[in-house]
Design an enzyme around this catalytic site. Structure first.
Site, PDB file in Angstrom:
ATOM      1  N   GLN A  58      -5.623  -7.450 -34.515  1.00 21.76           N
ATOM      2  CA  GLN A  58      -5.825  -7.026 -35.897  1.00 21.76           C
ATOM      3  C   GLN A  58      -5.730  -8.214 -36.855  1.00 21.76           C
ATOM      4  OE1 GLN A  58      -6.698  -3.938 -36.380  1.00 21.76           O
ATOM      5  NE2 GLN A  58      -6.752  -3.835 -38.623  1.00 21.76           N
ATOM      6  N   SER A  88       2.353   8.916  -9.044  1.00 21.82           N
ATOM      7  CA  SER A  88       3.701   8.843  -9.604  1.00 21.82           C
ATOM      8  C   SER A  88       4.753   9.455  -8.683  1.00 21.82           C
ATOM      9  CB  SER A  88       3.738   9.555 -10.962  1.00 21.82           C
ATOM     10  OG  SER A  88       2.932   8.864 -11.904  1.00 21.82           O
ATOM     11  N   THR A 119       4.491   4.747 -14.580  1.00 27.49           N
ATOM     12  CA  THR A 119       4.040   4.857 -15.957  1.00 27.49           C
ATOM     13  C   THR A 119       5.228   4.830 -16.918  1.00 27.49           C
ATOM     14  OG1 THR A 119       4.187   7.270 -15.942  1.00 27.49           O
ATOM     15  CG2 THR A 119       2.091   6.293 -15.228  1.00 27.49           C
ATOM     16  N   ARG A 151       9.659  -3.764 -11.149  1.00 30.75           N
ATOM     17  CA  ARG A 151       9.600  -3.422 -12.571  1.00 30.75           C
ATOM     18  C   ARG A 151      10.125  -4.550 -13.446  1.00 30.75           C
ATOM     19  NH1 ARG A 151      11.207   2.468 -10.593  1.00 30.75           N
ATOM     20  NH2 ARG A 151       9.076   3.296 -10.467  1.00 30.75           N
ATOM     21  N   GLU A 164       3.146   0.569 -11.305  1.00 29.57           N
ATOM     22  CA  GLU A 164       4.551   0.499 -10.884  1.00 29.57           C
ATOM     23  C   GLU A 164       5.423   1.459 -11.679  1.00 29.57           C
ATOM     24  OE1 GLU A 164       6.213  -3.319  -9.828  1.00 29.57           O
ATOM     25  OE2 GLU A 164       4.201  -4.165  -9.716  1.00 29.57           O
ATOM     26  N   ALA A 170       0.841  -1.197   0.000  1.00 26.92           N
ATOM     27  CA  ALA A 170       0.000   0.000   0.000  1.00 26.92           C
ATOM     28  C   ALA A 170       0.877   1.248   0.000  1.00 26.92           C
ATOM     29  CB  ALA A 170      -0.936   0.000   1.210  1.00 26.92           C
TER      30      ALA A 170
END
Length: 380
Positions: free
Chosen positions: A334, A131, A363, A241, A361, A123
């Site tokens: 597509q 950010s 942008t 990340r 985590e 949290a």
């Protein structure tokens, strides 16, 4: 860099791939359609030892390297991105303990988290501090021999289902990021309320919540040292990340494999769709981007295990892999044409699930800031 796995790691990866294929993937559509939390899949991972793959053996983990861990996350994400999201959120919580806690706290919490007995939640994010965590407004002050926590958190994965929450709050409002501390909040703590699960675009089997807090915690709830929370959180996000990059690979690879099957089977006139140059070029672009993202992710994983600073590597891997997942899933849809847009096939779910990877985590824009600052600092 050496991207080879040892025998134990290879066995773990192969077991995870089998579990993902036979147990997790068949449940993915159900979780998405019913917006049901992926508890059964997490339980299956716990039985395999997968809930502790980020932890050393001394705390109940499997003691494998980050490259093997990334490949496990990739396999899970390719089968069910919701399960991978809940799993990696759990890793953020346990990494917080591993990096920032006292030895006694590690021994108390990590073995039960590694076994799957306890699910963790991380949290950090708030409605007005996404950010930039240093802007958080959640406060902790000393009261009655412990801590009074007041404030709110937003977009917290696993929060209601978690056996514990690692919460970050300001213990010194005037000290900026140096005034942030981390706290352990066990499930059932009085004074915490949860919103209903957010209605999300994707990852519908991985629930997120807003938390409102006005709770008292004992002194022992402080995770590690007062004021060390920001550095812990940043180290945790560096690790996380790499896991988001691995999630991106899993979703993108699932979309690519679905496309390869489709273009061989789908007839356009007298030829399969695979026979057309436009299709072949699109597949080549998808594969090239995926392989580039994979190499960056594996490099970041290897750097994570080296003991060297790897913020630049993890940010680069996360940026490229997340953007790759968006490109590959869209290209796959597509190629499927109208069939990809309907919910009978998983393509539209891959597109929806992949979209958040460029946001949570950090942008894509935040990753670019990290990368550019690292480059400028090194040049100076």
């Amino acid at each position: 860099m050496n991207f080879e796995l040892d025998q134990v790691e290879q066995a773990v990866v192969e077991s995870a791939e089998k579990l993902a294929r036979e147990v997790i993937q068949p449940r993915a559509q159900h979780y998405d359609e019913t917006e049901t939390f992926c508890a059964e899949s997490l339980q299956a991972l716990g039985e395999l030892g997968g809930m502790g793959i980020n932890l050393p053996e001394q705390y109940g983990g499997l003691g494998i390297g980050s490259l093997a861990m990334s490949r496990v996350v990739e396999a899970v994400a390719g089968a069910c991105a919701s399960t991978a999201s809940a799993l990696t959120a759990h890793f953020l919580a346990t990494d917080s303990i591993l990096i920032g806690a006292s030895e006694a706290q590690k021994q108390e919490w990590l073995p039960r988290a590694a076994s799957g007995e306890l699910l963790g939640a991380f949290a950090l994010t708030e409605p007005a501090a996404g950010s930039n965590p240093a802007d958080m407004r959640c406060r902790a002050h000393r009261e009655d021999g412990g801590w009074r926590i007041r404030g709110s958190k937003h977009y917290i994965t696993n929060a209601r289902e978690a056996g514990f929450i690692v919460l970050y709050a300001k213990t010194d409002a005037d000290a900026g990021h140096k005034g942030i501390s981390a706290f352990m909040i066990p499930q059932g703590t009085a004074g915490i309320s949860f919103s209903s699960p957010e209605k999300t675009m994707g990852l519908r089997g991985s629930t997120i919540y807003e938390l409102a807090l006005d709770c008292w915690l004992p002194e022992s709830a402080l995770l590690g040292e007062e004021g060390a929370g920001f550095s812990t959180a940043m180290a945790v996000l560096d690790r996380g990340r790499v896991e988001v990059a691995a999630m991106s690979l899993g979703i993108a690879n699932a979309a690519l494999q679905a496309s390869l099957n489709w273009v061989r089977e789908r007839q356009i006139g007298s030829k399969p769709l695979a026979a057309y140059q436009g299709t072949q070029w699109r597949l080549a672009d998808m594969y090239a981007q995926l392989e580039g993202a994979r190499m960056l992710t594996w490099k970041a994983a290897a750097r994570r295990d080296s003991g060297e600073r790897f913020s630049l590597d993890s940010a680069t891997a996360k940026l490229v892999a997340a953007e790759c997942a968006g490109f590959v899933t869209d290209a796959a849809l597509q190629l499927h044409g109208g069939y990809g847009y309907i919910r009978d096939l998983p393509l539209e779910r891959y597109v929806r699930d992949a979209r958040i990877l460029r946001i949570f985590e950090g942008t894509s824009e935040v990753q670019k800031i990290i990368i550019s600052r690292s480059l400028l600092d090194a040049h100076r």
